[in-house]
Write an enzyme that holds these catalytic residues in place. Sequence first.
Site: not given
Ligand code: DHK
Length: 147
Positions: A106, A76, A19, A73, A99, A97, A11-12, A24
Site C-alpha cells: 500500500r 492505523a 468500510r 490488528n 493486517h 501482528e 480503530p475503525n 477490506y
Molecule cells: C487496517 C487499517 O485500519 C489500516 O489503518 C491499516 C489494516 C491496515 C488492515 O489491513 O487490517 O493500515
Amino acid sequence: MAKPIYILNGPNLNRLGTREPEIYGHTTLAEVEAMCREAASDRPIVFRQSNREFELIDWVHEAIDEGSGIIINPAALTFTSMALMDALKMFPGPIFELHITNIHRREPIYHKSYVSPIATAVIAGLGVRGYPAAVQAMNELVMTAEG
Ligand code: DHK
C-alpha cells in the site's frame, strides 16, 4: 483452565464489512470473531475492538496477567503508537501482528510499523482469513509452551 488468546482490534475495524469493502472485504467483525472461535476449538479467546488507544493498551496490560498469546490488528495505530508498542513490549508471550491487507503493497504511510520489531510474527494480506490462520498457529505455539 487454559489461558485465553487475546485478539485485539484497533480503530475503525468495528466498521468491517461496510468500510471500503473493495480494500477490506464484506465480512463483518462479528463474522471474523465467529471464525476465530471456531479456529480456537477448546482454547478460550478474548475478542475485542476499540477506537480508543488507551483501551487497547489497558487490554494488553490485562493480557500480561491473564493471557497466553496476543493477536493484534492495531489498524492505523500500527504506524503512530509508541505507547501501544511499549505496552506490547511488556507481554511475556507470543505476539502476532495481523493486517487484513498487505500493508507493504500500500501507500508508504503504511510501511513503517511500530509493532513489527517486537512481534513474534506478522500476518498481512490474507484478508480476514488471516484471523483463523493466526489463531490456529498461536494455539499450537502456546500449547507447545504450556508443554
Ligand atoms: C487496517 C487499517 O485500519 C489500516 O489503518 C491499516 C489494516 C491496515 C488492515 O489491513 O487490517 O493500515
